[in-house]
Design an enzyme around this catalytic site. Structure first.
Site, PDB file in Angstrom:
ATOM      1  N   HIS A   1       0.889  -1.189  -0.114  1.00  0.00           N
ATOM      2  CA  HIS A   1      -0.104  -0.086  -0.078  1.00  0.00           C
ATOM      3  C   HIS A   1       0.970   1.312  -0.070  1.00  0.00           C
ATOM      4  O   HIS A   1       0.675   2.035  -0.851  1.00  0.00           O
ATOM      5  CB  HIS A   1      -0.996   0.014   1.213  1.00  0.00           C
ATOM      6  CG  HIS A   1      -1.960  -1.169   1.299  1.00  0.00           C
ATOM      7  ND1 HIS A   1      -2.815  -1.104   0.520  1.00  0.00           N
ATOM      8  CD2 HIS A   1      -1.926  -2.244   1.931  1.00  0.00           C
ATOM      9  CE1 HIS A   1      -3.618  -2.484   0.617  1.00  0.00           C
ATOM     10  NE2 HIS A   1      -2.999  -2.776   1.829  1.00  0.00           N
ATOM     11  N   ASP A   2       1.794   1.438   0.992  1.00  0.00           N
ATOM     12  CA  ASP A   2       2.511   2.743   1.169  1.00  0.00           C
ATOM     13  C   ASP A   2       3.331   3.052  -0.002  1.00  0.00           C
ATOM     14  O   ASP A   2       3.832   3.904  -0.224  1.00  0.00           O
ATOM     15  CB  ASP A   2       3.023   2.648   2.408  1.00  0.00           C
ATOM     16  CG  ASP A   2       2.190   2.671   3.768  1.00  0.00           C
ATOM     17  OD1 ASP A   2       0.927   2.970   3.476  1.00  0.00           O
ATOM     18  OD2 ASP A   2       2.604   2.293   5.027  1.00  0.00           O
TER      19      ASP A   2
END
Length: 306
Positions: free
Chosen positions: A235-236
């Site tokens: 995600h990040d």
């Protein structure tokens, strides 16, 4: 290659945060000038400890400031069930004596912004509490922010509640303030981050890459956003990828509002893709990702690390 983009990274490590910090440190196009921590995946004491451990692992002298311990108005709800009780289960880091700066994150961000020769890019990959505090206490800093690139939100389903993504749901009031701020915002939400899977074959090659690959492989074995057998979601890393390879993403200008009142919907990002609300766009929302290109870039940037 000379670094051309000066950034500040606000983070809540977090296993996928560790991968994003590696990319922010070692992508040759980026100049990481400050890391700030926030409560999110685990408590701010743990996210700070984790970030300091990573900086010691890489022998980096990037300054780090500890940020908000709680959301603006709500108790903290963390994601230890995804990242482990420490936030970075799976690797034994060497002890160190490094400490964070003796000032809170939002003041550290202010100081870097106001002393920069030109506006800088903020990258937020945790709850938006520190960014909201910055804008609340020092609204004049907005002129020194080129843009805010964030991992958070969703135009569809959530991953913390049926409709809300974790980073936004942890502190909806902070997120609502940030989206109303007038900052130029790029939102990398679940619509793209759920596509950002590192395959089992990719993961199995990490230990042979370098020390960083071995460390991340150990962490990914304990990461619960996917599995080593099916692949893990980064995600990040999407926020860092957009900075370096924006052509991998399909973006659309949208009006985004954050729900703060709903009993079942607090933390939901209302993304008006079709313009039905008649409000001016306040964010560039990533809706699709070139997954093969993303994986190729991740392999390249991890190879720059020691």
């Amino acid at each position: 290659m000379t670094a051309s983009l000066h950034i500040i990274l606000d983070t809540d490590p977090g296993i996928d945060d560790a991968a994003a910090i590696a990319a922010a440190l070692f992508a040759p196009q980026l100049d990481l000038q400050l890391i700030t921590t926030v409560a999110g995946n685990v408590s701010v004491e743990k996210t700070t400890r984790n970030a300091l451990q990573l900086l010691h692992f890489w022998n980096s002298d990037i300054p780090l400031a500890q940020g908000a311990a709680t959301p603006l108005l709500r108790p903290l709800r963390d994601a230890a069930y995804v990242h482990g009780e420490s936030g970075m289960e799976g690797y034994d880091f060497v002890d160190h004596q490094r400490q964070p700066l003796a000032k809170p994150a939002f003041i550290a961000i202010r100081d870097v912004l106001m002393n920069a020769p030109e506006p800088m890019t903020l990258v937020a990959i945790g709850p938006l509490t520190n960014i909201a505090l910055l804008l609340m206490h020092y609204p004049e800093c907005a002129c020194n922010i080129h843009r805010l690139v964030l991992m958070g939100g969703s135009a569809g389903r959530g991953n913390f509640t049926p409709n809300a993504e974790f980073n936004i749901a942890v502190d909806p009031e902070a997120a609502a303030l940030v989206f109303r701020s007038g900052l130029e915002i790029v939102m990398c939400g679940l619509d793209v981050t759920n596509q950002a899977m590192l395959s089992p074959d990719f993961l199995n090659k990490l230990p042979a890459l370098n020390r960083t690959g071995k460390m991340l492989h150990s962490l990914f074995n304990h990461y619960r956003s996917g599995s080593m057998r099916t692949g893990v979601r980064m995600h990040d890393l999407c926020a860092i990828a957009w900075l370096v390879r924006p052509e991998l993403f399909t973006l659309q200008s949208c009006f985004v509002a954050v729900e703060t009142q709903g009993q079942y919907t607090a933390g939901t990002t209302v993304v008006d893709i079709e313009g039905r609300l008649g409000q001016p766009a306040n964010a560039q929302v990533a809706l699709a990702l070139d997954v093969d290109g993303f994986r190729q870039w991740v392999a390249e940037v991890f190879a720059y690390a020691p």
